[in-house]
Enzyme design. Sequence first.
Site, PDB file in Angstrom:
ATOM      1  CE  LYS A 158       4.112   2.527   3.393  1.00 38.86           C
ATOM      2  NZ  LYS A 158       3.482   1.092   3.891  1.00 38.86           N
ATOM      3  CG  PHE A 202       1.972   2.944  -4.715  1.00 40.74           C
ATOM      4  CD1 PHE A 202       1.548   3.426  -3.420  1.00 40.74           C
ATOM      5  CD2 PHE A 202       1.140   3.229  -5.711  1.00 40.74           C
ATOM      6  CE1 PHE A 202       0.508   3.994  -3.171  1.00 40.74           C
ATOM      7  CE2 PHE A 202      -0.128   3.902  -5.512  1.00 40.74           C
ATOM      8  CZ  PHE A 202      -0.258   4.370  -4.231  1.00 40.74           C
ATOM      9  CE  LYS A 237      -8.312   2.671  10.443  1.00 34.14           C
ATOM     10  NZ  LYS A 237      -7.609   1.824  11.675  1.00 34.14           N
ATOM     11  CD  GLU A 288       1.098   1.843  10.140  1.00 33.64           C
ATOM     12  OE1 GLU A 288       0.661   2.127  11.056  1.00 33.64           O
ATOM     13  OE2 GLU A 288       1.464   2.769   9.481  1.00 33.64           O
ATOM     14  NE  ARG A 292      -4.830   3.172  18.432  1.00 34.78           N
ATOM     15  CZ  ARG A 292      -4.167   3.251  17.324  1.00 34.78           C
ATOM     16  NH1 ARG A 292      -2.685   3.134  17.374  1.00 34.78           N
ATOM     17  NH2 ARG A 292      -4.946   3.366  16.198  1.00 34.78           N
ATOM     18  CB  VAL A 295     -11.590   4.715  16.942  1.00 34.89           C
ATOM     19  CG1 VAL A 295     -12.958   5.580  16.799  1.00 34.89           C
ATOM     20  CG2 VAL A 295     -10.653   5.968  17.455  1.00 34.89           C
TER      21      VAL A 295
END
Length: 446
Positions: A158, A202, A237, A288, A292, A295
């Site tokens: 990553k 993974f 998504k 993560e 914010r 959506v």
Amino acid sequence: MFNKILIANRGEIALRIIRTCREMGIQTVAVYSTADRDSLHVRFADEAVCIGPPSSAESYLSVPQIMAAVEITNADAVHPGYGFLAENADFAEVCLEYDIKFIGPTPEQIRKMGDKITAKETMIKAGVPVIPGSEGLIKDLKQGLKTAADIGYPVILKATAGGGGKGMRVVWQEEDFEANWNMARNEAMASFANDGIYIEKFIEEPRHIEFQIAGDQNGTVVHLSERDCSIQRRHQKLLEECPSPFMTDELREKMGEAAVQAGKAINYEGVGTVEFLVDKHRNFYFMEMNTRIQVEHPVTEEVIDHDLIKEQIKIAAGEMISGDNFYPNAHAIECRINAEDPFNGFRPSPGVISSFHSSKGHGVRVDTHVYAGYTISPYYDSMIAKIICRARTREECITKMERALDEFIIEGVKTTVPFHQRLMKDENFRKGNFHTGFINEFDLEK
Ligand code: MV4
């Protein structure tokens, strides 16, 4: 409380923010590019300022243009919405310097979560479970090979500056490591001008379950339960729901507590989302944090019956929140309707909407900025509506969504409605039996 908020965004989220501001008696300023002249956010705001040409870089992403609009309208706060400047720490810092309240976290909080290794280290210190992996950045190929062997294959590479799936490579065996290492570094450098890479075990067939949190300026942090966002295609998504069909009361307590710890670790101010990967044994790992409004926030609004934009504004104005977590009182599902052709690899389908009829009725909410005659611009993202259904149970909610999808009429452009109609009928979806790889295995023609 604020007198006037400038909304540094467009589309449905700009409208969504204007609605709450009106209810709160706060004046609004819309900003728009020349491509958005005829948009509803421009019409519904108290004032509107043109900030440049269609290209986002010269309009919605232009800090000087937006600050000029703040200056001429005398706004005292900026709401960034999602996307564009919402997680840009430099923008939040410019706002701070000009004494304009950025409705969201501090620049420092944004920076801490924006760099994925820093975020992960912060979570380890806070006692939040993270995915087993390297300690910090990998220096070179040799160290990478050694680390991957220690972790055990399969591993995932990553980019520390990445997120949302960009710059990731899965490596199944040692002989493939070097090629993937080179690709990951080159991709990261090209995409983020930062080739820092780290390695994790993974996790196969995980669910993506995220927790909505809220923190005030007094240090109180609470969670507002989860959203299951496992139905994705290429990291976009497509559908979100709450409760997660995989959730148990016990797991919600544990994950909710971890999400609150994550927020407290950075003294988080505002609403935010802590994303977790959950494996089939219900082990969960911090992935993560998004600093914010997202959506899919209406899913949470529907099940806890609170306006999250209003909460954001109140927190930004210094109001304190109660220390109680929020739990779902219903089931809610959101289908994202994109102007894309699901029968042709989800290819964007911009153009003029010749006719439009929104789904309506009990338990149905449609958040959209489009109308008959509206032109969908190729310059911006292709999401044109969100259909959100609420019912007492998941089964009833799926039935309601099927009805709402049948009723949603849009002509002139292709949309993802047929995809969702097909998904609602899928046996595994109905059973709640899916993970983040589900859509890749899902055949629309079936
Ligand atoms: C992973 C993973 C498996 N194992 N990390 C994708 C987006 C970025 N936020 C992280 N992602 C993943 N990280 C480990 N160690 C699988 C994914 C992943 C994924 C995660 C959430 C939702 C959809 C996804 C689709 C593919 C891969």
